[in-house]
Write a protein that holds these residues in place. Sequence first.
Motif, PDB file in Angstrom:
ATOM      1  N   PRO A  43       0.766  -1.254   0.014  1.00 16.92           N
ATOM      2  CA  PRO A  43       0.077  -0.006  -0.044  1.00 16.92           C
ATOM      3  C   PRO A  43       0.787   1.263   0.175  1.00 16.92           C
ATOM      4  O   PRO A  43       0.161   2.373  -0.362  1.00 16.92           O
ATOM      5  CB  PRO A  43      -0.787  -0.114   1.262  1.00 16.92           C
ATOM      6  N   ILE A  44       2.049   1.057   0.361  1.00 17.87           N
ATOM      7  CA  ILE A  44       2.762   2.328   0.717  1.00 17.87           C
ATOM      8  C   ILE A  44       3.179   3.243  -0.811  1.00 17.87           C
ATOM      9  O   ILE A  44       2.875   4.587  -0.589  1.00 17.87           O
ATOM     10  CB  ILE A  44       4.264   2.087   1.215  1.00 17.87           C
ATOM     11  N   PRO A  45       3.261   2.753  -1.779  1.00 18.03           N
ATOM     12  CA  PRO A  45       3.497   3.448  -3.015  1.00 18.03           C
ATOM     13  C   PRO A  45       2.479   4.527  -3.288  1.00 18.03           C
ATOM     14  O   PRO A  45       2.494   5.573  -3.495  1.00 18.03           O
ATOM     15  CB  PRO A  45       4.150   2.504  -4.315  1.00 18.03           C
ATOM     16  N   ALA A  46       1.055   3.599  -3.495  1.00 15.70           N
ATOM     17  CA  ALA A  46       0.100   4.439  -3.813  1.00 15.70           C
ATOM     18  C   ALA A  46      -0.309   5.567  -2.619  1.00 15.70           C
ATOM     19  O   ALA A  46      -0.947   6.489  -3.039  1.00 15.70           O
ATOM     20  CB  ALA A  46      -1.263   3.649  -4.083  1.00 15.70           C
ATOM     21  N   THR A  47      -0.177   5.149  -1.585  1.00 17.16           N
ATOM     22  CA  THR A  47      -0.435   5.959  -0.443  1.00 17.16           C
ATOM     23  C   THR A  47       0.359   7.429  -0.524  1.00 17.16           C
ATOM     24  O   THR A  47      -0.129   8.466  -0.263  1.00 17.16           O
ATOM     25  CB  THR A  47       0.110   5.322   0.996  1.00 17.16           C
ATOM     26  N   LEU A  48       1.577   7.038  -0.700  1.00 17.24           N
ATOM     27  CA  LEU A  48       2.776   8.211  -0.892  1.00 17.24           C
ATOM     28  C   LEU A  48       2.316   9.322  -1.884  1.00 17.24           C
ATOM     29  O   LEU A  48       2.057  10.333  -2.058  1.00 17.24           O
ATOM     30  CB  LEU A  48       4.233   7.937  -1.048  1.00 17.24           C
ATOM     31  N   ILE A  49       1.526   8.563  -3.260  1.00 16.98           N
ATOM     32  CA  ILE A  49       1.259   9.381  -4.411  1.00 16.98           C
ATOM     33  C   ILE A  49      -0.231  10.082  -3.870  1.00 16.98           C
ATOM     34  O   ILE A  49      -0.474  11.218  -4.397  1.00 16.98           O
ATOM     35  CB  ILE A  49       0.781   8.397  -5.542  1.00 16.98           C
ATOM     36  N   ALA A 196      -3.022  -2.830   9.118  1.00 12.72           N
ATOM     37  CA  ALA A 196      -3.142  -1.234   9.379  1.00 12.72           C
ATOM     38  C   ALA A 196      -2.089  -0.769  10.221  1.00 12.72           C
ATOM     39  O   ALA A 196      -1.449   0.256   9.932  1.00 12.72           O
ATOM     40  CB  ALA A 196      -4.665  -0.912   9.739  1.00 12.72           C
ATOM     41  N   TYR A 197      -1.877  -1.614  11.194  1.00  9.82           N
ATOM     42  CA  TYR A 197      -0.650  -0.982  12.347  1.00  9.82           C
ATOM     43  C   TYR A 197       0.785  -1.207  11.720  1.00  9.82           C
ATOM     44  O   TYR A 197       1.415  -0.093  11.821  1.00  9.82           O
ATOM     45  CB  TYR A 197      -0.825  -2.189  13.416  1.00  9.82           C
ATOM     46  N   ILE A 198       0.991  -2.205  11.057  1.00  5.67           N
ATOM     47  CA  ILE A 198       2.352  -2.217  10.552  1.00  5.67           C
ATOM     48  C   ILE A 198       2.503  -1.201   9.206  1.00  5.67           C
ATOM     49  O   ILE A 198       3.487  -0.604   9.156  1.00  5.67           O
ATOM     50  CB  ILE A 198       2.475  -3.592  10.082  1.00  5.67           C
ATOM     51  N   SER A 199       1.519  -1.195   8.442  1.00  7.13           N
ATOM     52  CA  SER A 199       1.622  -0.172   7.243  1.00  7.13           C
ATOM     53  C   SER A 199       1.822   1.114   7.982  1.00  7.13           C
ATOM     54  O   SER A 199       2.499   1.956   7.243  1.00  7.13           O
ATOM     55  CB  SER A 199       0.216  -0.345   6.273  1.00  7.13           C
ATOM     56  N   TYR A 200       1.043   1.486   8.741  1.00  8.77           N
ATOM     57  CA  TYR A 200       1.064   2.910   9.441  1.00  8.77           C
ATOM     58  C   TYR A 200       2.431   3.315   9.958  1.00  8.77           C
ATOM     59  O   TYR A 200       3.034   4.451   9.762  1.00  8.77           O
ATOM     60  CB  TYR A 200       0.233   3.235  10.683  1.00  8.77           C
ATOM     61  N   ILE A 201       2.872   2.341  10.658  1.00 10.31           N
ATOM     62  CA  ILE A 201       4.472   2.341  11.221  1.00 10.31           C
ATOM     63  C   ILE A 201       5.568   2.695   9.940  1.00 10.31           C
ATOM     64  O   ILE A 201       6.251   3.522  10.016  1.00 10.31           O
ATOM     65  CB  ILE A 201       4.796   1.126  11.871  1.00 10.31           C
ATOM     66  N   ILE A 203       4.805   3.733   6.805  1.00 16.08           N
ATOM     67  CA  ILE A 203       4.549   5.080   6.119  1.00 16.08           C
ATOM     68  C   ILE A 203       5.040   6.225   6.760  1.00 16.08           C
ATOM     69  O   ILE A 203       5.473   7.284   6.515  1.00 16.08           O
ATOM     70  CB  ILE A 203       2.980   4.947   5.727  1.00 16.08           C
ATOM     71  N   GLN A 204       4.912   6.121   8.184  1.00  8.51           N
ATOM     72  CA  GLN A 204       5.183   7.299   9.072  1.00  8.51           C
ATOM     73  C   GLN A 204       6.765   7.243   8.997  1.00  8.51           C
ATOM     74  O   GLN A 204       7.318   8.567   8.905  1.00  8.51           O
ATOM     75  CB  GLN A 204       4.641   6.751  10.534  1.00  8.51           C
ATOM     76  N   LYS A 205       7.391   6.409   9.069  1.00  5.17           N
ATOM     77  CA  LYS A 205       8.998   6.642   8.725  1.00  5.17           C
ATOM     78  C   LYS A 205       9.234   6.934   7.501  1.00  5.17           C
ATOM     79  O   LYS A 205      10.287   7.733   7.228  1.00  5.17           O
ATOM     80  CB  LYS A 205       9.388   5.115   9.093  1.00  5.17           C
ATOM     81  N   VAL A 206       8.692   6.554   6.371  1.00  3.59           N
ATOM     82  CA  VAL A 206       8.968   7.062   5.224  1.00  3.59           C
ATOM     83  C   VAL A 206       8.689   8.757   5.043  1.00  3.59           C
ATOM     84  O   VAL A 206       9.403   9.296   4.410  1.00  3.59           O
ATOM     85  CB  VAL A 206       8.175   6.219   4.067  1.00  3.59           C
TER      86      VAL A 206
END
Length: 330
Positions: A43-49, A196-201, A203-206
């Motif tokens: 999910p991270i790449p699309a979340t960043l966009i 959700a928990y791991i993805s948030y961690i 994306i937060q660091k990114v």
Amino acid sequence: MQNNNYNANKIVETGIMISITFVIIAMTAYVPILLELGMFILPIPATLIYIRHNFKLAFITIILSIILTTFLYNPISALVSGVVYGFAALSLGYYIKNNKSSSETIVAVTIATAIGKIIKFLIYAIFVSKAGIVQYLNMMVNQLHESLDAYKNIYIQMNAPKEAIDYVESVSKYVNLEMLIVILTLSFIIGGLIQAYISYIIIQKVLLRLNYVVEEIIPFSRVYIPNRIEALLIIIACIGIILNAKEFTKYSYAFSIVNTLVIFTLNLDGMAYLVYLLKEKGKLPKGIIIITVLLILFIPAISDLYLVFGITDIIFNLRKLDPNPIRKVK
């Protein structure tokens, strides 16, 4: 001219994120364990966009990623994987972009991921197996029975203790359609929460590296179950027990799910309370805390401690986290 440069940057960034998504999928395509781990990152790449630009570009990123994935998977597999990480990415991007709290974001992403997993299951049941939902579930039950029978035969051939064989037989008796529905529902919810928990961690660091201000995620030691939510779950579970006793079994699936959720939430709160004691009161190192939590979790004789801790913390608000406590502790 500046607008053209901005549009060019958007196109380049979108292309890069699509490529990254494809590379992640390619790395995890044929190893089931890596695929599950990859779902935390996909999910991270699309979340960043979404965060850097808008919903439209994020949606395009997901669609083009699904199209590229068809070169590795069949179209159905590409679609279902895209649905799961797509729902997570769009909800994660929306809530972070709109400065929602970390707890709101995690709840929203959990729901979105669970919906994605349900859609994935329905696609496989209806379009891949072509057996229909009920028949597909029955096929899964039969496969579980066959696996348990195979384990039983292996134990018999190895002259295993009678207790081990009896245990496999007792588990087999509980494997039915109702149990499978309960397990699948809980796996969608709990799996969504973990993702959700791991993805948030991640994306937060990114985002911190990109100089974005992102709210810190709530430490596990500060996680709690509001007593009003727990009370509601317990009331529904009790109603289910009464109705089952009166042989009203029409909604037994739903009540079984709620009953299991009660146990899960109490254990979750109890685990968080133990981490709070070890971390904030005992000042123990993280490694020792993790080992202690896992030991209690996997040793049946003492695993019920989490239930006791959870019930006590919810009733007495020992960590003083619930704004509407049942009883205030001075």
